[in-house]
Design an enzyme around this catalytic site. Structure first.
Site, mmCIF file in Angstrom:
data_model
loop_
_atom_site.group_PDB
_atom_site.id
_atom_site.type_symbol
_atom_site.label_atom_id
_atom_site.label_comp_id
_atom_site.label_asym_id
_atom_site.label_seq_id
_atom_site.Cartn_x
_atom_site.Cartn_y
_atom_site.Cartn_z
ATOM 1 C CB SER A 1 -0.964 -0.042 1.189
ATOM 2 O OG SER A 1 -1.970 0.923 1.065
ATOM 3 C CD GLU B 1 -4.781 -3.529 -4.920
ATOM 4 O OE1 GLU B 1 -4.980 -3.223 -3.728
ATOM 5 O OE2 GLU B 1 -3.665 -3.891 -5.343
ATOM 6 C CG HIS C 1 -5.318 -2.557 -0.303
ATOM 7 N ND1 HIS C 1 -4.406 -2.359 -1.310
ATOM 8 C CD2 HIS C 1 -4.985 -1.684 0.684
ATOM 9 C CE1 HIS C 1 -3.561 -1.399 -0.956
ATOM 10 N NE2 HIS C 1 -3.886 -0.987 0.255
#
Length: 536
Positions: free
Chosen positions: A222, A339, A443
């Site tokens: 990230s 994501e 994610h």
């Protein structure tokens, strides 16, 4: 349209990702560092450049925890580049994690500014010749939350590498920028400067732990992945690392967008200064404000952006990578398939009844993509997905993250060796709120496959097989610059006339052409589609 209204209200209130406060409830560590570790067998004494320390043997590896790599950035050192730590002579206990940097956790501000600490995880027995490759992990969390203590590294270390996890200043304390702070030094980007200072400490000291100071890999997920990209683009980081692994790089790598300029973040920082009672923007006034009050302002006036047009970061990511004027190192880079389910799950707030409707889906597309919304709706029709939220996630995942990452692959592959991947295990275990849709390959979902025990997530036998392959790829790449070994399926290098991705999906990793990956995510469509990006 209940969910849509909630999204817009929270996005306006929380800024940046629109979910900072909610993210903190999942990512920040609610327990104190001392509750995490029980000292076991002590290690031998290690002498670092600042002084001697002693760690602990746990889970078959050596751990040296809470090591200061820079002076506490407090008082006159707040919003200054990191400074050397004061040397000590007595053996320092390094058996427990240290402070988190100040951040929101479940609605409260936790942590201490005395937080520029790192943790070293090393094999139990390392021959000094040859020394072990080193992997330096940069945590994600929107540069607002998180810390290095959240990542149990034994699963990586047992493959013969030394792992270092680091803290860096977050939020308003890490990326604040007003001219009154200028003392002839770089102002702004303090969190990035902390990362570079930590890497300098690693270069200077890691050989004492059995690590190879000339074989360092930075890796992160990230905004940790975005930080790794920033280190590649920053002239100040030249020579501090030899390889990079970039997982789901968020926010900072949106190549079609202009990065926030110093001027724009100064404007946001000015609003913070006035909100905490420093109307004249005096440095003395700002340094007298409590960390708690400053971090609270992250919600209304997010300033956590790596700034361009500065000494440490003179040009944008796109300019640096397209021109080839960056720190050229071999790269592993990739995304997860779903994501944005992570974001929408946090925004749903753990309420399965707070769902996005079909009409709300259309409204969100118009909010995000403007005049292109109808075209996007045609490309991502609701009936193709299990819920409006999954449809919205598919569209925004492809547009905002995955296809832009694919563009980055093509740019970087002109200059350096690239190994591209997609994590696609939609059965990945979840430590997120229960919601009205499935998270899929979300994610942060791949982290537990590399750091066994992350968030106490458990992998089943099939997932453990995939995890073993991923750990082999990551650690072999750290050793050689090529992820391939006899332990895992062949992973072709990305590039040439027939670029490929490695797909991590049960029951085993396999190779897929880049053209098939582009098609899966409609990247041809997005390359031709004009749309707005209102900070979501």
């Amino acid at each position: 349209m209940k969910f849509t209204i909630a999204m817009r209200r929270r996005g306006k209130a929380l800024g940046a990702f629109g979910v900072i406060a909610l993210l903190s409830a999942v990512c920040a560590n609610p327990t104190s560092a001392t509750e995490k570790q029980t000292p076991l067998k002590p290690t031998a004494i290690i002498s670092t450049e600042y002084g001697p320390l002693r760690g602990v043997v746990k889970d078959g590896i050596r751990e040296y925890l809470g090591i200061p790599f820079a002076a506490p950035p407090v008082g006159e050192l707040r919003w200054r580049p990191p400074q050397p730590y004061k040397k000590w002579t007595e053996v320092k206990d390094a058996t427990k994690f240290g402070n988190q940097c100040p951040q929101l956790s479940r609605g409260s501000v936790v942590g201490s500014e005395d937080c520029l600490l790192l943790n070293v995880f090393a094999p139990l027995n390392v021959s000094p010749n040859p020394p072990a490759p080193v992997m330096v992990w940069i945590h994600g969390g929107a540069m607002e939350v998180g810390d290095g203590s959240d990542y149990p590294a034994a699963s990586l270390v047992k493959q013969g590498v030394v792992v270092v996890t680091i803290n860096y200043r977050l939020g308003t304390l890490g990326f604040f920028a007003v001219p009154s702070l200028d003392r002839g030094e770089q102002f702004g980007n303090y969190g990035l400067l902390d990362q570079e200072f930590a890497l300098t400490w690693v270069k200077n000291n890691i050989s004492k732990f059995g690590g190879d100071s000339d074989n360092i890999t930075v890796f992160g997920q990230s905004t940790g992945g975005g930080s790794a990209l920033a280190l590649m683009a920053s002239p100040a980081a030249k020579g501090l690392f030899e390889k990079a692994i970039i997982q789901s790089p968020a926010r900072s790598m949106h190549l079609r967008l202009n990065q926030p300029s110093l001027k724009s973040v100064v404007a946001r920082s000015t609003k913070v200064a006035k909100a905490v009672g420093c109307e004249q923007l005096r440095a003395s006034c700002l340094r007298a404000v409590s960390a708690r009050e400053l971090i609270k302002q992250n919600v209304s006036y997010p300033t956590a952006f790596i700034l361009t047009g500065t000494k440490v970061f003179p040009q944008t990511y796109q300019a640096a990578f397209e021109s080839g004027k960056f720190n050229r190192v071999p790269v592993i880079i990739g995304n997860v398939r779903d994501e944005r389910t992570f974001r929408y799950g946090l925004m749903q707030g753990g309420s399965p009844t707070n769902t996005l409707t079909a009409e709300g889906y259309k409204a969100e597309l118009h909010s995000s993509f403007g005049e292109s919304a109808n075209a996007v709706l045609g490309k991502y029709p609701l009936q193709n997905y299990g819920s409006p939220t999954r449809a919205l996630s598919a569209a925004t995942s492809d547009a905002y993250m995955i296809c832009r990452s694919h563009v980055l692959n093509k740019i970087l592959s002109k200059w350096v060796p690239i190994y591209a991947y997609e994590f696609a295990d939609r059965t990945a275990p979840v430590a997120l709120p229960t919601v009205s849709f499935t998270y899929g390959a979300y994610h942060t979902g791949e982290i537990a496959y590399l750091f066994h025990g992350y968030k106490d997530l458990k992998l089943n036998p099939l997932q453990m097989t995939l995890s073993s392959q991923m750990i082999s790829y990551w650690t072999t790449f750290a050793k050689t610059g090529n992820p391939n070994s006899a332990e895992s399926p062949n992973w072709p290098r990305y590039g040439g006339d027939n670029p490929n991705f490695q797909v991590f999906r049960l029951p085993t990793a396999f190779t897929q052409s880049a053209s098939a990956e582009d098609a899966r995510h409609s990247c041809g469509f997005w390359s031709q589609t004009a749309y707005t990006f209102p900070g979501k």
